[in-house]
Design an enzyme around this catalytic site. Structure first.
Site, PDB file in Angstrom:
ATOM      1  N   ASP A  28      15.800 -81.487 -13.137  1.00 41.42           N
ATOM      2  CA  ASP A  28      15.104 -80.284 -12.716  1.00 41.42           C
ATOM      3  C   ASP A  28      16.134 -79.397 -12.011  1.00 41.42           C
ATOM      4  O   ASP A  28      17.247 -79.823 -11.689  1.00 41.42           O
ATOM      5  CB  ASP A  28      13.886 -80.593 -11.833  1.00 41.42           C
ATOM      6  CG  ASP A  28      12.877 -79.438 -11.880  1.00 41.42           C
ATOM      7  OD1 ASP A  28      13.270 -78.326 -12.295  1.00 41.42           O
ATOM      8  OD2 ASP A  28      11.714 -79.632 -11.496  1.00 41.42           O
TER       9      ASP A  28
HETATM   10  C1  BGC Z   1      10.585 -76.456 -12.036  1.00 41.55           C
HETATM   11  C2  BGC Z   1      10.623 -76.897 -13.471  1.00 41.55           C
HETATM   12  C3  BGC Z   1      11.153 -75.782 -14.334  1.00 41.55           C
HETATM   13  C4  BGC Z   1      12.530 -75.401 -13.824  1.00 41.55           C
HETATM   14  C5  BGC Z   1      13.215 -74.336 -14.653  1.00 41.55           C
HETATM   15  C6  BGC Z   1      11.893 -75.860 -11.571  1.00 41.55           C
HETATM   16  O1  BGC Z   1      11.794 -75.249 -10.343  1.00 41.55           O
HETATM   17  O2  BGC Z   1      10.235 -77.553 -11.225  1.00 41.55           O
HETATM   18  O3  BGC Z   1       9.355 -77.298 -13.893  1.00 41.55           O
HETATM   19  O4  BGC Z   1      11.170 -76.156 -15.668  1.00 41.55           O
HETATM   20  O5  BGC Z   1      12.404 -74.925 -12.504  1.00 41.55           O
HETATM   21  O6  BGC Z   1      12.687 -73.101 -14.441  1.00 41.55           O
END
Ligand code: BGC
Length: 755
Positions: free
Chosen positions: A297
């Site tokens: 993540d």
């Molecule tokens: C989120 C993810 C997301 C990623 C990319 C993160 O803050 O937890 O679910 O895919 O950002 O935007």
């Protein structure tokens, strides 16, 4: 490198990497057959033979184009890094032109010309926004969910996106947690089926087509169980809960062929998910044989330092790659430290090779080596974005997602002869209606408000609008006008709820009531206009505490955030053009103190006595019932369904048998409609205690008024298995309860034995 040498290298690579994987212009059929049979592995081998360690590490790096920002920005050198060939993927770059421009740099200006992967959060639509995922789950309509994600892939792929960071298959049992809105709710079986449907929709049948994209199962694992519903918070759970509740939806996506996984921000039993070897290497890659790649993540490698698990970013990079995490989203850790770690003998180069290979494999599968620009198509972008049939599909999904929570004296459907007072801060809203994580969805012009939807059915002279109050804030200045509107109308439709920013990432709440003065507005209208029907239309990203509203209003229609065509879809339900069929994918508690509350809890050793709920020394509350306000699986219709004549094919089955359970469902009311018929079982005694009820199947059927249908379910041994005390996924003999109903709110009456 001078130009001539460079073009020679690139030409060589084109031959090795691109030239051999297609039915390209060749007249020699035999040669073509050999070419077609060539596995990607051979091509990847040839390519990797040419790659330096730095370039291989590059495939394990993702940076953001920063067109959308959901976390810290660590580097503004993206273009420079792309040119150096040390980036494998980019996120937050969209539009056919922007993706093509960057891809050109990767393909034409780097030594090996390896194309980039473009990833983006296409969560419930790209431009045409469907209801939020919790809403989509309320349709219990797998075909519709698949269709919606197919449409999302059509739009996203046209702007150059190869990869969506969806579906989120985190089991979510805590309405305080803002990301419950992005989930399929609380149930293992339902979430697993829905997870599969998303993957099938996004990835289609052939990833090499220009309109299919990689899916990503996220966030592995346990993210929905964050303590106290606070985002990013600690997670502690034992094997029973991990194996039987939180892992199965992920496993289902692997079975559906999902190509990528994302780590979670939380720690799991003391180890941050991003450094958790047990879940990634042992379970996902070894036990489940997952062949795709794992991305962190956003910034999550770095966060292992903040968690107190890695002493610095360098150690975090080592922990992540060792845990089986293949690509680093935005932490800049792989880029900065992996080469050094390999040279120091701290990280085995085989781990880098494996990660690089996995990333390259997806690029081959997508056909990027064949045509790196095929996704970035300005012409297709113009043609597919907001196609009329996509908007129509979104309208249908909005109608199917709406859940009729209560409907006293048939206050709904509305008829076209009556005048309505349309009240509330969300009645004319176009900004919130598409919900959170709405990608490139348009928060003004394109979205259809509830007011616009109602205008399709009622002339303006029959709609008296008053805002009443804001979503948040203490102001009651608009109450008077709202009361006046209510007095002049035949029925009162109030459109209330949360703002879209009150759910989604980093949007946890400790108070899950309607925010601001909205409940006061209902009270004021109820007091001044006591005899008129109040129909409450809700938009929200989580189960709310509606205990006051349940008493104050006649009807509640839960529409979640219904998306770009939401106003039309909801109006179709309000006027009966679509008979509501949504069922809750998540329990609505009576109060925040009951959380977590879900239908398939375990039974205490001193369970509450249903005949005397307040009995001392039983598992109850002094100040609240145990039961929810609205149960999982609940959802009314404008018609009534009678369930009768449940039949089991046997009272006792053996280990190789299948039990057939059937029920007759009759539409006894005045409208045709769809009903979601639900199969539940209860394993009465296990080597680990089992939940009091478990959903094991469902079918959505259509019944004309007066019509009856027999609905059959086959219960196989597989359906009765669980991870037991011996850590085996297996079935245990004994007695099971079984029921087929229209909601989870029932007592079992039938049993069978497995012997
Ligand atoms: C989120 C993810 C997301 C990623 C990319 C993160 O803050 O937890 O679910 O895919 O950002 O935007």
């Amino acid at each position: 490198m001078n130009r001539i040498i460079k073009s020679t290298v690139v030409a060589l690579l084109l031959l090795i990497s691109y030239g051999c994987n297609t039915t390209k212009d060749t007249t020699n059929k035999n040669e073509q057959a050999i070419i077609m049979a060539t596995p990607f592995d051979a091509k990847i081998d040839s390519l990797m033979d040419l790659m330096t360690l730095k370039e291989k590490i590059g495939q394990t790096v993702m940076y953001s184009g920063d067109l959308t920002v959901t976390g810290p920005v660590v580097s503004n050198n993206n273009q420079k890094y792309v040119k150096e060939g040390v980036v494998g993927a980019m996120l937050n770059v969209f539009s056919a032109k922007a993706t093509k421009d960057l891809q050109k740099i990767a393909v034409e200006e780097t030594r090996l010309g390896i194309p980039l992967l473009f990833g983006y959060d296409v969560i419930h639509g790209y431009k045409t926004i469907f209801p939020i995922n919790l809403g989509l789950a309320a349709s219990w309509d797998l075909e519709d969910i698949k269709k919606g994600s197919r449409i999302a892939a059509e739009e996203a792929s046209a702007v150059g996106i190869h990869w969506t960071f969806a579906p989120m298959v985190d089991i979510s049992r805590d309405p305080r947690w803002g990301r419950i809105s992005e989930s399929a709710g609380e149930d293992v079986y339902l979430a697993s089926q829905i997870g599969k449907a998303y993957v099938e929709g996004f990835q289609g049948e052939d990833l090499s087509k220009h309109n299919t994209i990689l899916a990503c199962a996220k966030h592995f694992v346990g993210y929905g169980a964050a303590q106290a519903g606070r985002d990013y918070h600690t997670v502690n759970m034992g094997e029973d809960e991990l194996r039987n509740v939180y892992l199965p939806p992920f496993k289902a996506t692997v079975e559906a062929g999902v190509e990528t996984f994302m780590t979670a921000f939380n720690e799991l039993n003391g180890i941050p998910a991003t450094g958790n070897k047990y879940i990634f290497r042992d379970i996902l890659k070894d036990e489940w044989n997952f062949k795709g790649f794992v991305v962190t993540d956003y910034f999550a490698t770095n966060e292992m330092v903040v968690h107190g698990y890695a002493k610095d970013r360098k150690e975090a990079a080592k922990l992540a790659i060792e845990a089986g995490v293949d690509q680093d989203m935005m932490s800049n850790a792989n880029h900065l430290y992996l080469e050094e770690l390999v040279n120091e003998g701290e990280v085995d180069v085989k781990l880098i090779d494996d990660a690089c290979r996995r990333v390259l494999l997806t690029k081959y599968k997508l056909g990027l080596f064949e045509d790196p620009y095929k996704y970035s198509d300005e012409q297709r972008e113009k043609e597919v974005i907001y196609k009329p049939e996509f908007l129509e599909a979104a309208r249908q999904s909005a109608a199917m997602s709406s859940v009729l929570l209560k409907n006293n004296v048939s206050s709904l459907p509305l008829n076209k002869t009556q005048t309505i007072a349309l009240i509330g801060p969300l009645a004319k809203d176009k900004k919130n209606i598409i919900g959170n994580w709405a990608a490139e969805g348009d928060r003004n012009g394109k979205a259809i408000s509830i007011h616009q939807g109602i205008q399709e059915y009622l002339s303006d002279s029959k709609i008296i609008y008053a805002k009443g109050c804001d979503i948040e804030g203490a102001d009651d200045i608009g109450f008077g006008a709202a009361i006046d509107a209510a007095k002049k109308a035949d029925k009162i439709v109030m459109v209330l709820g949360e703002s879209y920013e009150m759910s989604g990432e980093a949007a946890s709440r400790t108070n899950i009531k309607l925010p601001g003065r909205q409940t006061d507005l209902i009270k004021a209208i109820r007091k001044e206009v006591p005899n008129k029907k109040i129909i409450l239309v809700l938009m929200n990203g989580r189960p709310l505490d509606l205990s006051e509203e349940d008493i104050l209003v006649d009807t509640i229609l839960e529409t979640w955030f219904p998306g770009t065509s939401g106003g039309y879809g909801v109006a179709d339900v309000l006027f009966g053009a679509y008979n509501p069929s949504g069922k809750l994918p998540v329990t609505f508690p009576r109060n925040v103190g009951q959380i977590p509350l879900y239908y398939n809890m375990k039974r205490a050793g001193r369970p509450m006595n249903p005949d005397n709920p307040k009995e001392r020394y039983t598992s109850n509350y002094l100040d609240s019932p145990n039961s929810p306000l609205y149960a999982f699986g609940h959802g009314l219709s404008y018609t009534d369904y009678k369930y009768s004549d449940i039949k089991l094919s046997a009272n006792t089955i053996g280990f190789s048998d299948t039990l057939t359970a059937s029920v007759t469902v009759t539409n006894t009311g005045e409208y045709d409609g769809h009903e979601v018929v639900q199969l539940y079982i209860h394993d009465k005694v296990g080597s680990l205690t089992r939940p009091v009820k478990e959903l094991k199947g469902f079918q959505k059927i259509f019944l004309k008024k007066g019509e009856s249908k027999t609905v059959k379910f086959d219960v196989t041994i597989e359906d009765l298995k669980y991870y037991n005390a011996s850590s085996n996924f297996d079935v245990e003999p004994g007695e099971f309860e079984i029921a087929i109903k229209g909601s989870s709110d029932f007592n079992f009456e039938n049993t069978f034995r497995l012997e």
